[in-house]
Design an enzyme around this catalytic site. Structure first.
Site, PDB file in Angstrom:
ATOM      1  N   SER A  16      62.615  31.188  37.194  1.00 25.68           N
ATOM      2  CA  SER A  16      61.233  31.778  38.030  1.00 25.68           C
ATOM      3  C   SER A  16      61.186  33.517  37.970  1.00 25.68           C
ATOM      4  O   SER A  16      62.160  34.195  38.326  1.00 25.68           O
ATOM      5  CB  SER A  16      61.404  31.287  39.729  1.00 25.68           C
ATOM      6  OG  SER A  16      60.178  32.170  40.270  1.00 25.68           O
ATOM      7  N   HIS A  41      58.967  29.840  35.044  1.00 23.99           N
ATOM      8  CA  HIS A  41      57.920  29.436  36.102  1.00 23.99           C
ATOM      9  C   HIS A  41      57.075  30.715  36.871  1.00 23.99           C
ATOM     10  O   HIS A  41      58.126  31.558  37.251  1.00 23.99           O
ATOM     11  CB  HIS A  41      59.211  28.937  36.499  1.00 23.99           C
ATOM     12  CG  HIS A  41      58.481  28.087  38.313  1.00 23.99           C
ATOM     13  ND1 HIS A  41      58.088  27.369  38.069  1.00 23.99           N
ATOM     14  CD2 HIS A  41      58.295  28.159  39.271  1.00 23.99           C
ATOM     15  CE1 HIS A  41      58.340  26.169  39.334  1.00 23.99           C
ATOM     16  NE2 HIS A  41      58.007  26.766  40.762  1.00 23.99           N
ATOM     17  N   ASP A  43      55.513  31.909  40.345  1.00 30.56           N
ATOM     18  CA  ASP A  43      55.511  31.210  41.328  1.00 30.56           C
ATOM     19  C   ASP A  43      54.177  32.445  42.267  1.00 30.56           C
ATOM     20  O   ASP A  43      54.646  33.318  42.958  1.00 30.56           O
ATOM     21  CB  ASP A  43      56.743  31.713  42.285  1.00 30.56           C
ATOM     22  CG  ASP A  43      57.383  30.716  42.294  1.00 30.56           C
ATOM     23  OD1 ASP A  43      57.391  29.125  42.153  1.00 30.56           O
ATOM     24  OD2 ASP A  43      58.787  30.902  41.492  1.00 30.56           O
ATOM     25  N   MET A  45      51.623  33.033  45.467  1.00 30.53           N
ATOM     26  CA  MET A  45      51.933  32.466  47.064  1.00 30.53           C
ATOM     27  C   MET A  45      50.484  33.497  47.145  1.00 30.53           C
ATOM     28  O   MET A  45      50.461  34.532  46.398  1.00 30.53           O
ATOM     29  CB  MET A  45      53.103  32.766  47.479  1.00 30.53           C
ATOM     30  CG  MET A  45      54.177  32.450  46.471  1.00 30.53           C
ATOM     31  SD  MET A  45      56.011  33.208  47.652  1.00 30.53           S
ATOM     32  CE  MET A  45      57.277  32.374  46.370  1.00 30.53           C
ATOM     33  N   HIS A  74      53.170  27.497  39.698  1.00 33.57           N
ATOM     34  CA  HIS A  74      53.272  27.116  40.698  1.00 33.57           C
ATOM     35  C   HIS A  74      53.124  27.525  41.846  1.00 33.57           C
ATOM     36  O   HIS A  74      52.849  28.868  41.763  1.00 33.57           O
ATOM     37  CB  HIS A  74      55.028  26.987  41.265  1.00 33.57           C
ATOM     38  CG  HIS A  74      55.578  26.266  42.142  1.00 33.57           C
ATOM     39  ND1 HIS A  74      57.003  26.206  42.958  1.00 33.57           N
ATOM     40  CD2 HIS A  74      54.381  25.811  42.939  1.00 33.57           C
ATOM     41  CE1 HIS A  74      56.617  25.902  43.929  1.00 33.57           C
ATOM     42  NE2 HIS A  74      55.406  25.271  44.637  1.00 33.57           N
ATOM     43  N   MET A  76      51.451  28.271  45.495  1.00 32.15           N
ATOM     44  CA  MET A  76      51.774  28.031  46.855  1.00 32.15           C
ATOM     45  C   MET A  76      50.518  28.303  47.178  1.00 32.15           C
ATOM     46  O   MET A  76      50.718  29.730  47.978  1.00 32.15           O
ATOM     47  CB  MET A  76      53.423  28.317  47.061  1.00 32.15           C
ATOM     48  CG  MET A  76      54.301  27.598  46.195  1.00 32.15           C
ATOM     49  SD  MET A  76      55.449  28.732  46.485  1.00 32.15           S
ATOM     50  CE  MET A  76      55.702  29.195  44.935  1.00 32.15           C
ATOM     51  N   MET A 145      60.401  20.136  46.177  1.00 32.95           N
ATOM     52  CA  MET A 145      60.981  21.905  46.750  1.00 32.95           C
ATOM     53  C   MET A 145      62.348  21.303  47.086  1.00 32.95           C
ATOM     54  O   MET A 145      62.488  20.458  48.335  1.00 32.95           O
ATOM     55  CB  MET A 145      59.976  22.168  47.999  1.00 32.95           C
ATOM     56  CG  MET A 145      58.582  22.362  46.837  1.00 32.95           C
ATOM     57  SD  MET A 145      58.856  23.785  45.938  1.00 32.95           S
ATOM     58  CE  MET A 145      60.117  24.826  46.295  1.00 32.95           C
ATOM     59  N   GLY A 150      58.269  30.395  48.993  1.00 33.19           N
ATOM     60  CA  GLY A 150      57.953  30.994  49.865  1.00 33.19           C
ATOM     61  C   GLY A 150      58.984  32.262  49.748  1.00 33.19           C
ATOM     62  O   GLY A 150      58.473  33.042  49.014  1.00 33.19           O
ATOM     63  N   PHE A 151      60.152  32.129  49.479  1.00 31.62           N
ATOM     64  CA  PHE A 151      60.427  33.631  48.730  1.00 31.62           C
ATOM     65  C   PHE A 151      62.245  32.417  48.396  1.00 31.62           C
ATOM     66  O   PHE A 151      62.105  31.091  47.844  1.00 31.62           O
ATOM     67  CB  PHE A 151      61.468  33.743  50.144  1.00 31.62           C
ATOM     68  CG  PHE A 151      60.744  34.146  50.984  1.00 31.62           C
ATOM     69  CD1 PHE A 151      60.734  35.766  51.126  1.00 31.62           C
ATOM     70  CD2 PHE A 151      60.126  33.382  52.771  1.00 31.62           C
ATOM     71  CE1 PHE A 151      59.738  36.617  51.589  1.00 31.62           C
ATOM     72  CE2 PHE A 151      59.221  33.936  52.907  1.00 31.62           C
ATOM     73  CZ  PHE A 151      59.417  35.302  52.885  1.00 31.62           C
ATOM     74  N   GLY A 152      62.725  33.648  47.097  1.00 32.64           N
ATOM     75  CA  GLY A 152      63.425  33.127  46.380  1.00 32.64           C
ATOM     76  C   GLY A 152      65.239  33.345  46.731  1.00 32.64           C
ATOM     77  O   GLY A 152      64.814  34.141  47.861  1.00 32.64           O
ATOM     78  N   GLY A 153      66.429  32.558  46.056  1.00 34.01           N
ATOM     79  CA  GLY A 153      67.663  33.153  46.647  1.00 34.01           C
ATOM     80  C   GLY A 153      68.269  32.271  47.993  1.00 34.01           C
ATOM     81  O   GLY A 153      68.653  32.797  49.197  1.00 34.01           O
ATOM     82  N   ASP A 180      63.296  23.074  42.775  1.00 38.71           N
ATOM     83  CA  ASP A 180      62.750  24.504  42.348  1.00 38.71           C
ATOM     84  C   ASP A 180      63.223  24.518  43.285  1.00 38.71           C
ATOM     85  O   ASP A 180      63.733  23.757  44.940  1.00 38.71           O
ATOM     86  CB  ASP A 180      61.737  24.175  42.535  1.00 38.71           C
ATOM     87  CG  ASP A 180      60.805  25.478  42.527  1.00 38.71           C
ATOM     88  OD1 ASP A 180      61.859  26.817  42.922  1.00 38.71           O
ATOM     89  OD2 ASP A 180      59.611  26.308  42.829  1.00 38.71           O
ATOM     90  N   GLY A 181      64.718  25.402  44.113  1.00 36.47           N
ATOM     91  CA  GLY A 181      65.096  25.944  45.300  1.00 36.47           C
ATOM     92  C   GLY A 181      66.537  25.780  45.508  1.00 36.47           C
ATOM     93  O   GLY A 181      67.107  24.891  45.443  1.00 36.47           O
ATOM     94  N   GLY A 182      67.271  27.527  45.126  1.00 32.05           N
ATOM     95  CA  GLY A 182      68.745  26.977  45.312  1.00 32.05           C
ATOM     96  C   GLY A 182      69.364  26.534  44.602  1.00 32.05           C
ATOM     97  O   GLY A 182      70.821  25.651  44.513  1.00 32.05           O
ATOM     98  N   GLY A 202      65.682  31.370  40.140  1.00 32.92           N
ATOM     99  CA  GLY A 202      64.983  31.808  40.140  1.00 32.92           C
ATOM    100  C   GLY A 202      66.786  33.079  40.373  1.00 32.92           C
ATOM    101  O   GLY A 202      66.819  33.384  39.256  1.00 32.92           O
TER     102      GLY A 202
HETATM  103  C1  DX5 Z   1      60.356  29.249  46.309  1.00 30.12           C
HETATM  104  C2  DX5 Z   1      59.915  29.145  44.669  1.00 30.12           C
HETATM  105  C3  DX5 Z   1      61.142  29.448  43.864  1.00 30.12           C
HETATM  106  C4  DX5 Z   1      61.865  30.521  43.791  1.00 30.12           C
HETATM  107  C5  DX5 Z   1      63.002  29.665  43.573  1.00 30.12           C
HETATM  108  O1  DX5 Z   1      59.234  29.720  47.297  1.00 30.12           O
HETATM  109  O2  DX5 Z   1      58.981  28.509  44.684  1.00 30.12           O
HETATM  110  O3  DX5 Z   1      60.372  28.874  42.737  1.00 30.12           O
HETATM  111  O4  DX5 Z   1      62.327  31.271  43.162  1.00 30.12           O
HETATM  112  O5  DX5 Z   1      64.120  30.466  43.554  1.00 30.12           O
HETATM  113  P1  DX5 Z   1      66.131  30.591  43.807  1.00 30.12           P
HETATM  114  O6  DX5 Z   1      66.995  29.841  42.641  1.00 30.12           O
HETATM  115  O7  DX5 Z   1      66.395  32.069  44.187  1.00 30.12           O
HETATM  116  O8  DX5 Z   1      66.732  29.585  44.963  1.00 30.12           O
HETATM  117 ZN    ZN Z   2      58.315  27.888  42.221  1.00 27.72          ZN
END
Ligand code: DX5
Ligand code: ZN
Length: 224
Positions: A16, A41, A43, A45, A74, A76, A145, A150-153, A180-182, A202
């Site tokens: 991402s 990917h 993202d 938003m 993606h 959102m 999900m 909303g946020f990475g990390g 997707d996520g973590g 990401g």
């Molecule tokens: C979150 C995004 C993800 C995000 C994942 O809302 O949809 O794609 O970038 O980030 P990581 O891999 O850091 O959890």
């Molecule tokens: Zn995503």
């Protein structure tokens, strides 16, 4: 002409760009491509469906000019049906949208297919499998999900990953099942053992200084 999703049953990593250096985006994408990545990917938003804002079609169109990778968008956003066409014109190969905002997605999936791109159906951590059950086989990819979008990390929500195996049962082997996520090497092993074959990452890729090592670590952790 839009690209086709990579053939199943291969495992695909979809880094991402949310976690990349946006000032050097072309170089960032070229680096992952040189490490065998086929999908990126994107993202998107809107500050409404999620409490964050990223980028829209004009930015995607510029990135398209410098990369041949499969563009996995993606969305959102609250109204994906309104904004799908500008993203298609910008050159995305897939649009994944949320079942929470398009609860009856048959026509929208058909519209995406008629436009020549793939369609992905996404569900948030709290959304039950029953919400997508009827429509899942129509889609090319289901996105589970494992964080609140909303946020990475953010930290991986293990409970949400429990939906992967029942969804694989519903869609069979030919529909891609993305998470997707973590995602990191440890969670990648878990979700692929449940039947996921497409992993968004990401922080675990673009957040690392050595992307080659990071990609290899996730790939080798995946359950075969
Ligand atoms: C979150 C995004 C993800 C995000 C994942 O809302 O949809 O794609 O970038 O980030 P990581 O891999 O850091 O959890
Ligand atoms: Zn995503």
């Amino acid at each position: 002409m839009a690209k086709k999703l990579p053939k199943t049953p291969s495992i695909q990593l979809a880094p991402s760009i949310l976690s990349c250096d946006f000032a050097k985006i072309a170089d960032e994408i070229a680096e992952i491509a040189s490490n065998g990545i086929e999908m990126v990917h994107l993202d998107v938003m809107d500050g409404h469906f999620v409490p964050n804002i990223t980028f829209g079609p004009p930015v995607v169109a510029k990135i398209r000019k410098c990369s041949d990778l499969f563009f996995d968008a993606h969305l959102m956003i609250t109204d994906p049906q309104k904004y799908a066409q500008p993203f298609i014109d910008a050159g995305v190969d897939n649009i994944t949208f949320h079942i929470e905002v398009v609860p009856e997605p048959t026509d929208f999936i058909k519209k995406l297919h008629d436009s020549g791109i793939s369609a992905g159906l996404c569900l948030n951590p709290e959304t039950p499998v029953s919400a997508i059950e009827k429509y899942a086989p129509l889609a090319d990819m289901i996105l589970v999900m494992t964080v609140h979008p909303g946020f990475g990390g953010q930290s991986f929500i293990a409970k949400a990953a429990e939906k992967i195996a029942p969804i694989r049962q519903i869609v069979g082997p030919d529909v891609r099942l993305e998470v997707d996520g973590g995602i990191d090497p440890e969670t990648a092993r878990l979700v692929t053992s449940y039947g996921a074959d497409t992993l968004v990452a990401g922080n675990a890729i673009f957040g690392q200084t050595d992307r080659a090592v990071a990609i290899k670590a996730i790939r080798s952790a995946c359950s075969k």
